[in-house]
Write a protein that holds these residues in place. Structure first.
Motif, PDB file in Angstrom:
ATOM      1  N   PRO B 280       0.832  -1.209   0.000  1.00 13.85           N
ATOM      2  CA  PRO B 280       0.000   0.000   0.000  1.00 13.85           C
ATOM      3  C   PRO B 280       0.862   1.254   0.000  1.00 13.85           C
ATOM      4  CG  PRO B 280      -0.602  -1.462   1.809  1.00 13.85           C
ATOM      5  CD  PRO B 280       0.615  -2.054   1.186  1.00 13.85           C
ATOM      6  N   LEU B 281       0.340   2.296  -0.609  1.00 18.06           N
ATOM      7  CA  LEU B 281       1.033   3.572  -0.590  1.00 18.06           C
ATOM      8  C   LEU B 281       1.164   4.047   0.852  1.00 18.06           C
ATOM      9  CD1 LEU B 281       2.152   5.775  -2.460  1.00 18.06           C
ATOM     10  CD2 LEU B 281      -0.060   6.905  -2.294  1.00 18.06           C
ATOM     11  N   PHE B 282       2.368   4.448   1.221  1.00 16.62           N
ATOM     12  CA  PHE B 282       2.610   4.917   2.587  1.00 16.62           C
ATOM     13  C   PHE B 282       1.928   6.271   2.787  1.00 16.62           C
ATOM     14  CE2 PHE B 282       5.050   6.437   6.188  1.00 16.62           C
ATOM     15  CZ  PHE B 282       5.304   5.275   6.914  1.00 16.62           C
ATOM     16  N   ILE B 332       6.851  16.088   1.732  1.00 22.89           N
ATOM     17  CA  ILE B 332       6.114  14.965   2.332  1.00 22.89           C
ATOM     18  C   ILE B 332       5.890  13.864   1.301  1.00 22.89           C
ATOM     19  CG2 ILE B 332       3.880  14.319   3.291  1.00 22.89           C
ATOM     20  CD1 ILE B 332       3.738  17.084   4.554  1.00 22.89           C
ATOM     21  N   LYS B 333       5.535  14.261   0.075  1.00 27.69           N
ATOM     22  CA  LYS B 333       5.285  13.257  -0.958  1.00 27.69           C
ATOM     23  C   LYS B 333       6.536  12.424  -1.215  1.00 27.69           C
ATOM     24  CE  LYS B 333       1.568  15.382  -3.613  1.00 27.69           C
ATOM     25  NZ  LYS B 333       0.450  14.485  -3.441  1.00 27.69           N
ATOM     26  N   ILE B 334       7.670  13.086  -1.333  1.00 28.66           N
ATOM     27  CA  ILE B 334       8.903  12.338  -1.609  1.00 28.66           C
ATOM     28  C   ILE B 334       9.168  11.331  -0.497  1.00 28.66           C
ATOM     29  CG2 ILE B 334      11.410  12.525  -1.831  1.00 28.66           C
ATOM     30  CD1 ILE B 334      11.090  14.813  -3.577  1.00 28.66           C
ATOM     31  N   PHE B 335       9.048  11.757   0.774  1.00 25.82           N
ATOM     32  CA  PHE B 335       9.317  10.832   1.877  1.00 25.82           C
ATOM     33  C   PHE B 335       8.344   9.650   1.830  1.00 25.82           C
ATOM     34  CE2 PHE B 335      10.784  14.901   4.123  1.00 25.82           C
ATOM     35  CZ  PHE B 335      12.084  14.741   3.669  1.00 25.82           C
ATOM     36  N   ASN B 336       7.101   9.912   1.497  1.00 24.09           N
ATOM     37  CA  ASN B 336       6.122   8.825   1.476  1.00 24.09           C
ATOM     38  C   ASN B 336       6.387   7.833   0.344  1.00 24.09           C
ATOM     39  OD1 ASN B 336       4.780   9.633   3.745  1.00 24.09           O
ATOM     40  ND2 ASN B 336       3.139  10.692   2.671  1.00 24.09           N
ATOM     41  N   TRP B 337       6.807   8.330  -0.816  1.00 24.03           N
ATOM     42  CA  TRP B 337       7.129   7.389  -1.903  1.00 24.03           C
ATOM     43  C   TRP B 337       8.279   6.484  -1.494  1.00 24.03           C
ATOM     44  CZ3 TRP B 337       7.106  12.215  -5.418  1.00 24.03           C
ATOM     45  CH2 TRP B 337       5.824  12.437  -5.920  1.00 24.03           C
ATOM     46  N   VAL B 338       9.324   7.103  -0.922  1.00 19.31           N
ATOM     47  CA  VAL B 338      10.486   6.292  -0.550  1.00 19.31           C
ATOM     48  C   VAL B 338      10.086   5.274   0.512  1.00 19.31           C
ATOM     49  CG1 VAL B 338      12.817   6.349   0.413  1.00 19.31           C
ATOM     50  CG2 VAL B 338      12.114   8.110  -1.207  1.00 19.31           C
ATOM     51  N   SER B 339       9.241   5.678   1.478  1.00 20.39           N
ATOM     52  CA  SER B 339       8.849   4.729   2.526  1.00 20.39           C
ATOM     53  C   SER B 339       8.006   3.594   1.984  1.00 20.39           C
ATOM     54  CB  SER B 339       8.047   5.435   3.620  1.00 20.39           C
ATOM     55  OG  SER B 339       8.686   6.606   3.990  1.00 20.39           O
TER      56      SER B 339
END
Ligand code: HEM
Ligand SMILES: [Cu+2]
Ligand SMILES: [Cu+2]
Lengths: 403, 541
Positions: B280-282, B332-339
């Motif tokens: 799932p998307l973080f 925030i988006k970048i951190f969530n994609w990487v996570s």
């Protein structure tokens, strides 16, 4: 990127280093973690994911709050140092800079006009910015200063140079065909040189007409050497035919004083065919009648000879002309200068051989476009002297004619 | 490769009209999407050639292959085509049309006829833009920003170009209205707001900007024409007008427009990363809300393009502050994609490679934006090639790569055939390297102080300019390879089943290519989230 030790450059560079530093760390962090995850959790090793986590309040709060704090420091640092670019120290010398398509003019409190910005070392300089036509922007990378010149509005920048030298000025706001060529320089002079520069010029070594052409920026569109530019070249105009459009009718006339005066006062009244109507009219407030006459005299080849050609001798020495040309009549790589003012030469022009008398116009072209008219028997190897100012070229020509 | 015939040809063979009219008069969202895609890729290739010509001119100081007037016209036309005809419609108009209705379980958009009308507005705008190049006083030479007073004085064909841009604005607004309505009204049963794919959330945010900001562009462009044709004097300082007023009007649209350009790209990446990690998307809600936040806050920062314009220092203080705030949702988006990658099962298929390249490029573009947002450092960097490098990092490295990712991800769905992967990966590597070499060098030479829109420069800038030009050749080879490979894939690739990647959104539950009304007889009922991969199996191809 040079001249780090001046106040405006320091203000900007500190912010740049701070922000780029943080950015580099963040970029490295993101990239390393991404690559690590991609390699570690590759499908060949993990055919199915080992977690189904949907998010994490803790982590997400951290990486929302932390970046906010970081960027706020960037914002504040950038703002406070920007304030330093706007607050002018006391005792600044004020110079007025006017931008026009496509050149700069600097005017000093005593009314003196220059096409380069001459300033003394170690003194704050306030440059007042104006434009006569469209937007331009005064940009000096060495001092990290930039500000648009806006028609109908006054703005300013300031800087202070701790060392003598020459620093590029660019136009940074797009302004049409001449935009990339709208460059000049800040010439920072030592105290002694500046004091000397401040002395009133010797009663003009340069014909007044040429001075006006230079000051008004005419030469940024019109060449003196026959090169076609944004406007027609001013090379050898007297008595030449011109195809012009008057009241929508195209007809040919012979260039004379009347024609030239009208062409300056009201350019659109007689448009030379093949050029765009973009030259601004120069009214009496800009070029008074006396100066207009001087310009016309100069263009018609009637300018009085310069009184101090000795500067020309020095320039020829400094620029290495004598490496190829002799002054004693001996033949070398190039024709000798001896008696050059009284000679006729055979040259090749547009593929035809012709013999011409050497005069001011011929020499100017020979200096600026050396290989356009090739003297018979010599090869096209001479470099152009177009990096010299029109005044310097003229001084050399006057000197040559007296050899 | 031998060509295997498709068993099912979906919407390609179902149409009330046959032949070319079946396309030109079609109101089917998929046909309209394909027509947009075709036009956008064509215009992209044209503008790429112009960009390569600009780079070639800059390989050495002085006129190399063209003089100043040609150079100015070339960067203007390159910019206008890339911005108005390629990047703004690229993902929303092409992939939005293809994918949006299916992802929310609808049979079409709310107003199919309006949808066709916006395609025609696009075509009229494109035709006007092309005519402007070849007629009147010559190709426009104002830059894509049309700054006054230059744009009101130049004798080139600005009126026509501006009219073209106006038509493109209409196209964009109509698409926006259609998408907002469709997302509100046509979601299938069970498709609650919390089950919308993030791609839909970003299209939704974008559509609002399109509807609210584009009228500003229309007004501004009309004012230019009034100024040129009737001498209205609004921007003429000699008559009490103000040239800086124009810049405010222009950027009040054009800054939000950069979010029209990037948000849908972020949406594409948010679909691809979970699919190829099978996770799932973080931070789903953070992703959805940050899209809306970007759209909202992005409307308040326009004057950060004007720190050196002569605007008041107080305005600079405010706009610099707001600019830093709008950086947060992107971070925030970048951190969530990487996570999302963490403990996933990661497959480096071509769409995923492009998505990872997007994250890297967009991070560089965004971080460079911080240096441009801070008042002091922007004074040095403004209007240098650093800015040119920066916006290519966001628009080309960002949106451009997201568009390539979308092509590799969804073309098999809409053509029914898979391209070969090996050339796709090689092309991706060339693009990634060529892109970074070209624009990193441009950023570096900008920091040294080279102004933008210069066809000629001082010798000290040459080394980096040569590097950038050589980089653009690598980029060009990568582009050729990618498009040839995709074209071959479309024509004779291996047929694929419903779900070649193992994705969980609705479009992968129907045949490839989809049938005319997408879902056959029965309307779909949604029972799980868009990133729930349990039990989803990828079809072999
Ligand atoms: C192979 C691809 C490309 C190359 C080689 C390229 C190269 C260039 C160059 C050299 C300039 C002029 C810089 C200057 O003189 O200051 C430029 C300007 C520009 N490019 Fe590109 N570019 C490419 C793709 C793109 C893409 C994908 C976009 C997408 C949005 C884009 C948008 C622009 C814009 C808006 C300008 C500014 C035009 C102006 O100043 O008015 N370019 N590009
Ligand atoms: Cu300029
Ligand atoms: Cu902006």
């Amino acid at each position: 990127m040079n001249q780090l030790n001046n106040p405006t450059a320091q203000a900007v560079d500190n912010v740049l280093i701070y922000i780029f530093g943080f950015s580099l760390i963040l970029l490295l962090g993101i990239t390393v973690v991404t690559v690590y995850f991609v390699v570690k959790y590759r499908r060949s090793k993990y055919p199915e994911p080992t977690s189904q986590v949907h998010g994490s309040w803790l982590l997400e709060t951290i990486w929302t709050v932390l970046p906010i704090l970081i960027v706020l420091t960037m914002f504040w640092y950038g703002w406070t140092n920007y304030v330093g670019l706007r607050e002018i120290p006391e005792g600044a010398l004020e110079v007025k800079a006017t931008a026009r398509m496509w050149s700069w003019q600097f005017e000093y409190p005593d009314g003196r006009k220059e096409s380069k910005l001459y300033v003394p070392v170690n003194q704050p300089i306030k440059v007042l910015l104006f434009s006569t036509d469209v937007l331009h922007s005064f940009f000096v990378p060495a001092f990290r200063i930039k500000r648009d010149t806006v028609p109908g509005m006054e703005s300013y920048v300031w800087f202070q140079a701790p060392e003598p030298g020459s620093y590029d000025i660019f136009c940074a706001e797009y302004c049409g065909v001449g935009h990339a060529d709208m460059t000049t320089s800040v010439e920072v002079l030592s105290e002694a040189d500046y004091a000397q520069w401040l002395q009133p010029l010797e009663p003009s070594a340069t014909p007044r007409g040429l001075v006006v052409l230079d000051e008004q920026g005419c030469l940024s569109c019109h060449s003196l050497d026959g090169t076609d530019g944004i406007g027609p070249s001013l090379f050898e105009m007297a008595g030449q035919p011109r195809q012009v459009t008057i009241n929508r009718e195209s007809k040919e006339l012979i260039i004379d004083e009347e024609y030239l005066k009208l062409a300056i006062r009201d350019p659109e009244a007689e448009m030379v065919d093949g050029y765009n109507p973009m030259m601004p009219p120069y009214d009496e407030a800009t070029i008074n009648n006396e100066d207009l006459q001087a310009v016309v005299n100069y263009l018609m080849g009637k300018a009085e000879a310069a009184k101090t050609p000795s500067a020309g001798a020095q320039l020829m020495d400094e620029n290495g002309c004598l490496g190829c040309h002799s002054t004693d009549g001996s033949d070398g790589i190039a024709p000798s200068f001896k008696g050059i003012g009284q000679r006729e030469v055979t040259i090749e022009r547009d593929g035809k051989e012709i013999t011409v008398k050497i005069d001011v116009e011929y020499l100017r072209r020979a200096l600026l476009k050396p290989n356009a008219d090739l003297v018979k028997g010599y090869s096209p190897i001479m470099p152009s002297a177009d990096y010299l100012s029109p005044e310097e070229i003229d001084a050399m020509i006057q000197h040559l004619l007296q050899q | 490769m031998t060509k295997i015939a498709l068993k099912n040809t979906g919407f390609y063979s179902e149409s009330p009209r046959s032949g070319i009219l079946g396309w030109l008069l079609s109101t089917d969202h998929k046909r309209i999407g394909i027509m947009y895609l075709f036009c956008i890729v064509t215009m992209f290739l044209v503008a790429v050639c112009l960009g390569l010509a600009l780079r070639l001119e800059l390989i050495a100081p002085g006129p190399t292959i063209m003089g100043p007037q040609t150079y100015n016209a070339t960067f203007t036309v390159h910019g206008i085509i890339m911005i108005f005809l390629v990047i703004i419609p690229s993902i929303p108009a092409a992939f939005g049309n293809l994918v949006l209705p299916i992802q929310i379980g609808a049979r079409d958009v709310s107003f199919p006829k309006l949808n066709l009308l916006s395609w025609y507005c696009y075509i009229i705008g494109a035709v006007l833009a092309v005519i402007a190049i070849f007629s009147g006083g010559g190709a426009p030479d104002t830059g894509w920003t049309f700054y006054v007073p230059f744009s009101t004085q130049t004798t080139t064909n600005v009126n026509m170009a501006v009219t073209g841009a106006l038509m493109l604005g209409f196209s964009s607004m109509l698409t926006g209205i259609n998408f907002v309505t469709t997302i509100h009204r046509l979601r299938a049963e069970g498709m609650g707001w919390g089950r919308l794919p993030i791609f839909i959330w970003t299209l939704y945010s974008t559509a609002w900007i399109q509807v609210l900001a584009t009228p500003m562009l229309g007004i501004t462009l009309i004012l230019i024409v009034l100024e040129r044709v009737f001498g209205a004097g609004l921007f003429d300082a000699a008559r009490g007008g103000d040239p800086i007023l124009y810049q405010h009007l222009f950027w009040i649209y054009s800054h939000p427009a950069v979010y029209i350009m990037i948000l849908p790209g972020m949406g594409v990446i948010s679909e691809i990363i979970p699919t190829f990690s099978r996770k799932p998307l973080f931070g789903y809600w953070a992703m959805a809300i940050s899209s809306l936040a970007i759209a909202f806050a992005g409307s308040l920062v326009w004057a950060h393009h004007m720190y050196a314009s002569g605007m008041s220092d107080f305005a600079i203080l405010i706009f610099s502050f707001l600019t830093f705030i709008v950086a947060i949702p992107s971070a925030i988006k970048i951190f969530n994609w990487v996570s999302t990658l963490y403990k996933g099962s990661i497959q480096l298929a071509p769409p995923m490679l492009h998505a990872l390249a997007f994250i890297f490029n967009f991070a560089i573009g965004g971080l460079g934006g911080l240096a441009l947002g801070a008042a002091a450092s922007d004074i040095h960097l403004h209007d240098t090639t650093f800015v040119v490098g920066h916006f290519h990092y966001t628009m080309f490295g960002g949106t451009g790569f997201a568009f390539f990712a979308a092509l590799h991800y969804w073309l098999p769905k809409f053509t029914g055939r898979m391209y070969s992967h090996k050339p796709a990966v090689i092309a991706w590597a060339l693009l990634f390297v060529g892109f970074n070499v070209t624009y990193m060098a441009m950023q570096a030479v900008g920091i040294q102080g080279m102004p933008r829109r210069y066809y000629d420069y001082l010798p000290e800038f040459q080394t980096l300019n040569v590097v950038a030009t050589v980089g653009s050749w690598v980029l060009a080879v990568g582009l050729i390879m990618m498009f040839v490979n995709l074209w071959n894939g479309i024509r004779k690739g291996t047929p694929v089943g419903k779900n070649p990647w193992g994705s969980a959104t609705l479009e992968w539950s129907i045949p490839s290519p989809p049938p005319l009304e997408n879902f056959g007889e029965k309307d779909p009922v949604v029972t799980k989230g868009p990133y729930d991969y349990k039990g989803v199996i990828a079809d072999e191809y």
